[in-house]
Design an enzyme around this catalytic site. Structure first.
Site, short mmCIF file in Angstrom:
data_model
loop_
_atom_site.label_atom_id
_atom_site.label_comp_id
_atom_site.label_asym_id
_atom_site.label_seq_id
_atom_site.Cartn_x
_atom_site.Cartn_y
_atom_site.Cartn_z
N PHE A 270 -15.53 4.46 7.14
CA PHE A 270 -13.74 4.54 6.91
C PHE A 270 -13.61 4.62 5.41
O PHE A 270 -12.75 5.04 4.83
CB PHE A 270 -12.91 3.63 7.56
CG PHE A 270 -13.07 2.31 7.44
CD1 PHE A 270 -12.78 1.76 6.00
CD2 PHE A 270 -13.85 1.43 8.06
CE1 PHE A 270 -12.88 0.15 5.68
CE2 PHE A 270 -14.08 0.03 7.88
CZ PHE A 270 -13.40 -0.56 6.75
N LYS B 252 0.73 -1.14 -0.19
CA LYS B 252 0.07 0.08 -0.07
C LYS B 252 0.71 1.34 -0.06
O LYS B 252 2.20 1.27 0.12
CB LYS B 252 -0.79 0.13 1.13
CG LYS B 252 -1.98 -1.16 1.17
CD LYS B 252 -3.24 -1.21 2.32
CE LYS B 252 -4.00 -2.33 2.15
NZ LYS B 252 -4.89 -2.07 3.22
N ARG C 130 2.62 -6.76 8.59
CA ARG C 130 1.84 -5.34 9.43
C ARG C 130 2.49 -5.06 10.55
O ARG C 130 2.66 -3.94 11.04
CB ARG C 130 0.26 -5.83 9.43
CG ARG C 130 -0.35 -5.71 8.14
CD ARG C 130 -2.06 -6.09 8.17
NE ARG C 130 -2.70 -5.56 6.99
CZ ARG C 130 -3.75 -6.27 6.57
NH1 ARG C 130 -4.26 -7.12 7.37
NH2 ARG C 130 -4.12 -5.85 5.66
N ARG D 30 -2.20 -14.69 4.62
CA ARG D 30 -2.98 -13.81 5.72
C ARG D 30 -2.31 -13.95 7.09
O ARG D 30 -2.13 -13.22 7.72
CB ARG D 30 -4.45 -14.27 5.82
CG ARG D 30 -5.38 -13.95 4.80
CD ARG D 30 -5.82 -12.55 4.63
NE ARG D 30 -6.72 -12.05 5.64
CZ ARG D 30 -7.29 -11.04 5.57
NH1 ARG D 30 -7.29 -10.36 4.70
NH2 ARG D 30 -8.12 -10.77 6.55
N HIS E 262 -1.90 -5.47 1.59
CA HIS E 262 -3.27 -6.08 1.28
C HIS E 262 -3.03 -7.57 1.09
O HIS E 262 -1.97 -8.16 0.51
CB HIS E 262 -4.09 -5.57 0.25
CG HIS E 262 -5.47 -6.34 -0.35
ND1 HIS E 262 -6.66 -6.30 0.27
CD2 HIS E 262 -5.50 -7.19 -1.42
CE1 HIS E 262 -7.40 -7.10 -0.35
NE2 HIS E 262 -6.92 -7.72 -1.12
N ASN F 112 -2.03 0.32 6.78
CA ASN F 112 -1.53 -0.86 7.32
C ASN F 112 -0.54 -1.72 6.28
O ASN F 112 -0.56 -2.94 6.21
CB ASN F 112 -2.75 -1.82 7.98
CG ASN F 112 -3.50 -2.26 6.70
OD1 ASN F 112 -3.60 -2.03 5.63
ND2 ASN F 112 -4.59 -2.98 7.19
N THR G 185 -5.62 -7.04 10.72
CA THR G 185 -5.84 -5.59 9.94
C THR G 185 -5.27 -4.59 10.75
O THR G 185 -4.71 -3.65 10.16
CB THR G 185 -7.34 -5.37 9.99
OG1 THR G 185 -7.75 -6.55 9.12
CG2 THR G 185 -7.73 -4.26 9.05
#
Ligand code: GDP
Length: 139
Positions: free
Chosen positions: A59, A11, A104, A87, A117, A114, A93
């Site tokens: 959000f 990100k 993360r 994951r 993805h 964060n 998250t």
């Protein structure tokens, strides 16, 4: 049908801070093969489309603005049990809840910014991968 692929994107916060190489290294060291990779930027419309499932959430406008705020690095990845294993590699998250050593926990700044993805199902992995990459770009 089960697949051995997942989709990810680094990100804007993590790309801007120069973590692309470190994150890609962790991904490869965890046994994922990079099937497709690009550096690009989402327009607000494309970011809104990608996260359309969240459009009713409070959000959502902030998320769309953030995801269109700078360059991202989308990738398709391949490994046995790719979606679940990836994951695990990225962590929760909210980085405050992410396990030690997860991407993360290492690189995220907030629940929104964060760092990375990861698709949450085989179906979404296929849809999200095709959102960015033509079949001829997947190796
Ligand atoms: P993920 O599957 O772990 O990425 O989490 P979700 O699908 O629930 O959310 C998608 C993305 O929206 C997250 O990765 C965050 O960037 C952002 N997000 C999720 N929850 C919140 C929140 O409560 N506030 C804000 N500002 N952003 C959020």
């Amino acid at each position: 049908m089960a697949t051995n692929r997942t989709f990810t994107m680094i990100k804007p916060d993590a790309v801007a801070e120069g973590h692309t190489g470190s994150i890609t290294k962790l991904i490869e060291e965890a046994g994922f093969r990079i099937v497709a990779l690009r550096k690009t930027r989402l327009t607000p419309d494309r970011a809104g489309e990608f996260y359309a499932v969240h459009r009713e959430r409070g959000f959502y406008p902030d998320l769309v603005r953030y995801m269109a705020s700078g360059a991202i690095v989308p990738m398709i990845l391949e490994k046995e049990n790719a979606v679940a294993d990836f994951r695990k590699l990225i962590g929760a998250t909210n980085p405050a809840n992410a396990e030690a050593g997860t991407i993360r926990q290492l690189f995220a700044k907030s629940i929104e910014a964060n760092a990375i993805h990861g698709s949450d199902s085989d179906e979404n992995a296929a849809v999200e991968g095709n959102f960015f990459f033509a079949a001829t770009e997947q190796f």
